[in-house]
Design a protein around this motif. Structure first.
Motif, PDB file in Angstrom:
ATOM      1  N   LEU A   1       0.832  -1.199   0.000  1.00  0.00           N
ATOM      2  CA  LEU A   1       0.000   0.000   0.000  1.00  0.00           C
ATOM      3  C   LEU A   1       0.869   1.253   0.000  1.00  0.00           C
ATOM      4  O   LEU A   1       0.608   2.206  -0.753  1.00  0.00           O
ATOM      5  N   LEU A   2       1.921   1.270   0.826  1.00  0.00           N
ATOM      6  CA  LEU A   2       2.842   2.401   0.869  1.00  0.00           C
ATOM      7  C   LEU A   2       3.487   2.631  -0.493  1.00  0.00           C
ATOM      8  O   LEU A   2       3.542   3.769  -0.993  1.00  0.00           O
ATOM      9  N   ILE A   3       3.981   1.568  -1.100  1.00  0.00           N
ATOM     10  CA  ILE A   3       4.657   1.677  -2.392  1.00  0.00           C
ATOM     11  C   ILE A   3       3.707   2.213  -3.456  1.00  0.00           C
ATOM     12  O   ILE A   3       4.066   3.092  -4.254  1.00  0.00           O
ATOM     13  N   GLN A   4       2.467   1.716  -3.460  1.00  0.00           N
ATOM     14  CA  GLN A   4       1.510   2.166  -4.465  1.00  0.00           C
ATOM     15  C   GLN A   4       1.102   3.622  -4.255  1.00  0.00           C
ATOM     16  O   GLN A   4       0.968   4.386  -5.224  1.00  0.00           O
ATOM     17  N   TYR A   5       0.913   4.025  -3.001  1.00  0.00           N
ATOM     18  CA  TYR A   5       0.595   5.429  -2.723  1.00  0.00           C
ATOM     19  C   TYR A   5       1.678   6.337  -3.305  1.00  0.00           C
ATOM     20  O   TYR A   5       1.390   7.379  -3.914  1.00  0.00           O
ATOM     21  N   VAL A   6       2.925   5.952  -3.108  1.00  0.00           N
ATOM     22  CA  VAL A   6       4.040   6.796  -3.544  1.00  0.00           C
ATOM     23  C   VAL A   6       4.189   6.748  -5.065  1.00  0.00           C
ATOM     24  O   VAL A   6       4.338   7.790  -5.719  1.00  0.00           O
ATOM     25  N   LYS A   7       4.159   5.574  -5.645  1.00  0.00           N
ATOM     26  CA  LYS A   7       4.337   5.451  -7.101  1.00  0.00           C
ATOM     27  C   LYS A   7       3.245   6.214  -7.851  1.00  0.00           C
ATOM     28  O   LYS A   7       3.491   6.785  -8.917  1.00  0.00           O
ATOM     29  N   ASN A   8       2.034   6.240  -7.281  1.00  0.00           N
ATOM     30  CA  ASN A   8       0.916   6.919  -7.933  1.00  0.00           C
ATOM     31  C   ASN A   8       0.853   8.416  -7.618  1.00  0.00           C
ATOM     32  O   ASN A   8      -0.073   9.101  -8.042  1.00  0.00           O
ATOM     33  N   GLY A   9       1.839   8.912  -6.827  1.00  0.00           N
ATOM     34  CA  GLY A   9       1.879  10.341  -6.520  1.00  0.00           C
ATOM     35  C   GLY A   9       0.858  10.782  -5.497  1.00  0.00           C
ATOM     36  O   GLY A   9       0.613  11.985  -5.334  1.00  0.00           O
ATOM     37  N   ARG A  10       0.278   9.846  -4.760  1.00  0.00           N
ATOM     38  CA  ARG A  10      -0.721  10.189  -3.740  1.00  0.00           C
ATOM     39  C   ARG A  10      -0.071  10.488  -2.388  1.00  0.00           C
ATOM     40  O   ARG A  10      -0.730  10.953  -1.466  1.00  0.00           O
ATOM     41  N   LEU A  11       1.229  10.198  -2.282  1.00  0.00           N
ATOM     42  CA  LEU A  11       1.989  10.434  -1.062  1.00  0.00           C
ATOM     43  C   LEU A  11       3.425  10.763  -1.447  1.00  0.00           C
ATOM     44  O   LEU A  11       4.078   9.982  -2.135  1.00  0.00           O
ATOM     45  N   LEU A  12       3.903  11.940  -1.043  1.00  0.00           N
ATOM     46  CA  LEU A  12       5.242  12.391  -1.399  1.00  0.00           C
ATOM     47  C   LEU A  12       5.957  12.936  -0.163  1.00  0.00           C
ATOM     48  O   LEU A  12       5.317  13.456   0.751  1.00  0.00           O
ATOM     49  N   PHE A  13       7.291  12.840  -0.171  1.00  0.00           N
ATOM     50  CA  PHE A  13       8.107  13.302   0.955  1.00  0.00           C
ATOM     51  C   PHE A  13       9.169  14.277   0.481  1.00  0.00           C
ATOM     52  O   PHE A  13       9.723  14.128  -0.609  1.00  0.00           O
ATOM     53  N   SER A  14       9.524  15.231   1.324  1.00  0.00           N
ATOM     54  CA  SER A  14      10.708  16.059   1.090  1.00  0.00           C
ATOM     55  C   SER A  14      11.891  15.445   1.819  1.00  0.00           C
ATOM     56  O   SER A  14      11.737  14.519   2.620  1.00  0.00           O
ATOM     57  N   ASP A  15      13.089  15.939   1.538  1.00  0.00           N
ATOM     58  CA  ASP A  15      14.235  15.654   2.395  1.00  0.00           C
ATOM     59  C   ASP A  15      13.992  16.303   3.753  1.00  0.00           C
ATOM     60  O   ASP A  15      13.066  17.105   3.921  1.00  0.00           O
ATOM     61  N   ALA A  16      14.833  15.973   4.721  1.00  0.00           N
ATOM     62  CA  ALA A  16      14.764  16.622   6.031  1.00  0.00           C
ATOM     63  C   ALA A  16      15.651  17.859   6.027  1.00  0.00           C
ATOM     64  O   ALA A  16      16.779  17.820   5.523  1.00  0.00           O
ATOM     65  N   PHE A  17      15.144  18.950   6.599  1.00  0.00           N
ATOM     66  CA  PHE A  17      15.869  20.220   6.641  1.00  0.00           C
ATOM     67  C   PHE A  17      15.896  20.745   8.070  1.00  0.00           C
ATOM     68  O   PHE A  17      15.071  20.366   8.907  1.00  0.00           O
ATOM     69  N   PRO A  18      16.818  21.674   8.358  1.00  0.00           N
ATOM     70  CA  PRO A  18      16.938  22.195   9.732  1.00  0.00           C
ATOM     71  C   PRO A  18      15.736  23.043  10.154  1.00  0.00           C
ATOM     72  O   PRO A  18      15.155  23.782   9.359  1.00  0.00           O
ATOM     73  N   LEU A  19      15.417  22.921  11.429  1.00  0.00           N
ATOM     74  CA  LEU A  19      14.433  23.775  12.099  1.00  0.00           C
ATOM     75  C   LEU A  19      15.109  24.280  13.368  1.00  0.00           C
ATOM     76  O   LEU A  19      15.371  23.512  14.292  1.00  0.00           O
ATOM     77  N   ILE A  20      15.446  25.567  13.393  1.00  0.00           N
ATOM     78  CA  ILE A  20      16.244  26.137  14.476  1.00  0.00           C
ATOM     79  C   ILE A  20      15.522  27.354  15.051  1.00  0.00           C
ATOM     80  O   ILE A  20      15.209  28.304  14.318  1.00  0.00           O
ATOM     81  N   ASP A  21      15.270  27.327  16.358  1.00  0.00           N
ATOM     82  CA  ASP A  21      14.584  28.437  17.024  1.00  0.00           C
ATOM     83  C   ASP A  21      13.290  28.825  16.308  1.00  0.00           C
ATOM     84  O   ASP A  21      12.958  30.015  16.183  1.00  0.00           O
ATOM     85  N   GLY A  22      12.573  27.828  15.814  1.00  0.00           N
ATOM     86  CA  GLY A  22      11.305  28.086  15.151  1.00  0.00           C
ATOM     87  C   GLY A  22      11.428  28.528  13.706  1.00  0.00           C
ATOM     88  O   GLY A  22      10.404  28.723  13.034  1.00  0.00           O
ATOM     89  N   GLU A  23      12.641  28.674  13.187  1.00  0.00           N
ATOM     90  CA  GLU A  23      12.867  29.101  11.804  1.00  0.00           C
ATOM     91  C   GLU A  23      13.084  27.875  10.918  1.00  0.00           C
ATOM     92  O   GLU A  23      13.949  27.043  11.179  1.00  0.00           O
ATOM     93  N   TYR A  24      12.277  27.780   9.856  1.00  0.00           N
ATOM     94  CA  TYR A  24      12.415  26.692   8.901  1.00  0.00           C
ATOM     95  C   TYR A  24      13.462  27.070   7.850  1.00  0.00           C
ATOM     96  O   TYR A  24      13.453  28.192   7.327  1.00  0.00           O
ATOM     97  N   TYR A  25      14.345  26.129   7.544  1.00  0.00           N
ATOM     98  CA  TYR A  25      15.380  26.363   6.542  1.00  0.00           C
ATOM     99  C   TYR A  25      15.126  25.490   5.313  1.00  0.00           C
ATOM    100  O   TYR A  25      14.616  24.375   5.435  1.00  0.00           O
ATOM    101  N   LEU A  26      15.485  26.031   4.157  1.00  0.00           N
ATOM    102  CA  LEU A  26      15.391  25.325   2.882  1.00  0.00           C
ATOM    103  C   LEU A  26      16.786  25.144   2.305  1.00  0.00           C
ATOM    104  O   LEU A  26      17.708  25.890   2.640  1.00  0.00           O
TER     105      LEU A  26
END
Length: 305
Positions: free
Chosen positions: A51-76
């Motif tokens: 189910l996980l694989i199909q959700y992702v392959k079909n574009g129904r579930l996507l993830f970003s890389d992990a990025f820093p979150l410091i003192d409430g500030e989101y970084y890209l």
């Protein structure tokens, strides 16, 4: 589709492998997350994994890389684009901008307009600190073999975050169940020594970030390592600015082979790569002579830059 932000607050050190056991990164990629979630899903049964694989392959579930979150500030990730900085002079100033890996999300437009200053760039740091621990592998009737393990630790005001894109609340609940299990198991390497454990929190996504994620733009930056399908590649490459990243590693499944086997190498566009046209990417089979498929996640979440 709906966007969600999840904070990973680590209660232990982490080991995100780069090139050697002694080395470690401060963040992890979307493919690392996907692989870990596949293992968690399999614990619940093969049906959950499929189910996980199909959700992702079909574009129904996507993830970003992990990025820093410091003192409430989101970084890209710093966009891989040619930027004409207003505040740039000597070679030292140029080096500051060149070495910068992330930018505060709140300063994204300022950065793209070339108005980000050297003093602001100098304040952008990678979170946490690295320690190298010496351990010993003890085998019966043999001398102990010392080895060094690089481990990252985060301060109380530092964490990582990911962006997840889901089609509906049912899929959101499904992925939260998997992440909850993963938080106890840990993510990254050396989990058998207690590394990689975290608490995760669902954070409210700001209207500003949502606008950047949803609106059309002339240029789109990928927030995950991604690789277009063969039919998408030519169009995606048109006027693209990117960095290639080699992804490899060992298969962690005990049923795949009697011995440790390497996955096939896969070259992907690193997060921060910029494109004029969006593409879907795919989940690629990187198995080699094993008993089952091994998947590498390489689908993008785009943000307008």
């Amino acid at each position: 589709m709906h966007y969600h932000i999840y904070e990973f607050k680590f209660s232990t050190g982490v080991h995100f492998g780069i090139s050697s056991l002694e080395d470690t990164g401060a963040t992890f990629g979307s493919d690392t997350l996907f692989s870990a979630l596949c293992i968690e899903a399999l614990k619940m049964g093969e049906e959950k994994l499929n189910l996980l694989i199909q959700y992702v392959k079909n574009g129904r579930l996507l993830f970003s890389d992990a990025f820093p979150l410091i003192d409430g500030e989101y970084y890209l990730p710093k966009p891989i684009r040619k930027i004409e900085y207003n505040d740039i002079g000597d070679s030292d100033s140029k080096k500051v901008f060149k070495n910068m890996k992330y930018i505060p999300f709140s300063s994204l437009d300022k950065y793209l307009q070339g108005q980000f200053t050297v003093s602001e760039a100098e304040k952008v740091k990678i979170p946490g600190y690295k320690l190298v621990k010496v351990s010993a592998a003890i085998k019966e009737n043999e001398d102990a073999e010392p080895f060094r393990v690089g481990t990252y630790y985060f301060a109380d005001n530092e964490s990582l975050y990911i962006i997840i894109k889901t089609e509906n609340d049912e899929i959101k609940g499904f992925i939260e169940e998997l992440i909850d299990g993963l938080s106890l198991t840990g993510i990254g390497g050396k989990r058998n020594t207690g590394l990689g454990k975290f608490e995760f929190h669902n954070r409210k996504i700001s209207d500003f970030m949502l606008t950047k994620l949803e609106n059309d733009a002339e240029v789109y930056m990928s927030l995950s390592g991604a690789l277009p399908r063969e039919t998408e590649l030519e169009e995606a490459m048109e006027n693209a600015e990117y960095m290639l990243l080699k992804r490899s590693g060992f298969v962690s499944s005990s049923s795949y082979c009697d011995s440790f086997m390497r996955k096939k190498d896969l070259y992907i566009f690193a997060s921060g790569s910029c494109f004029r046209r969006k593409f879907e990417g795919d989940v690629y089979d990187v198995s080699s002579n094993g008993t089952h498929s091994v998947y590498r996640y390489a689908k993008p979440i785009f943000i307008g830059v």
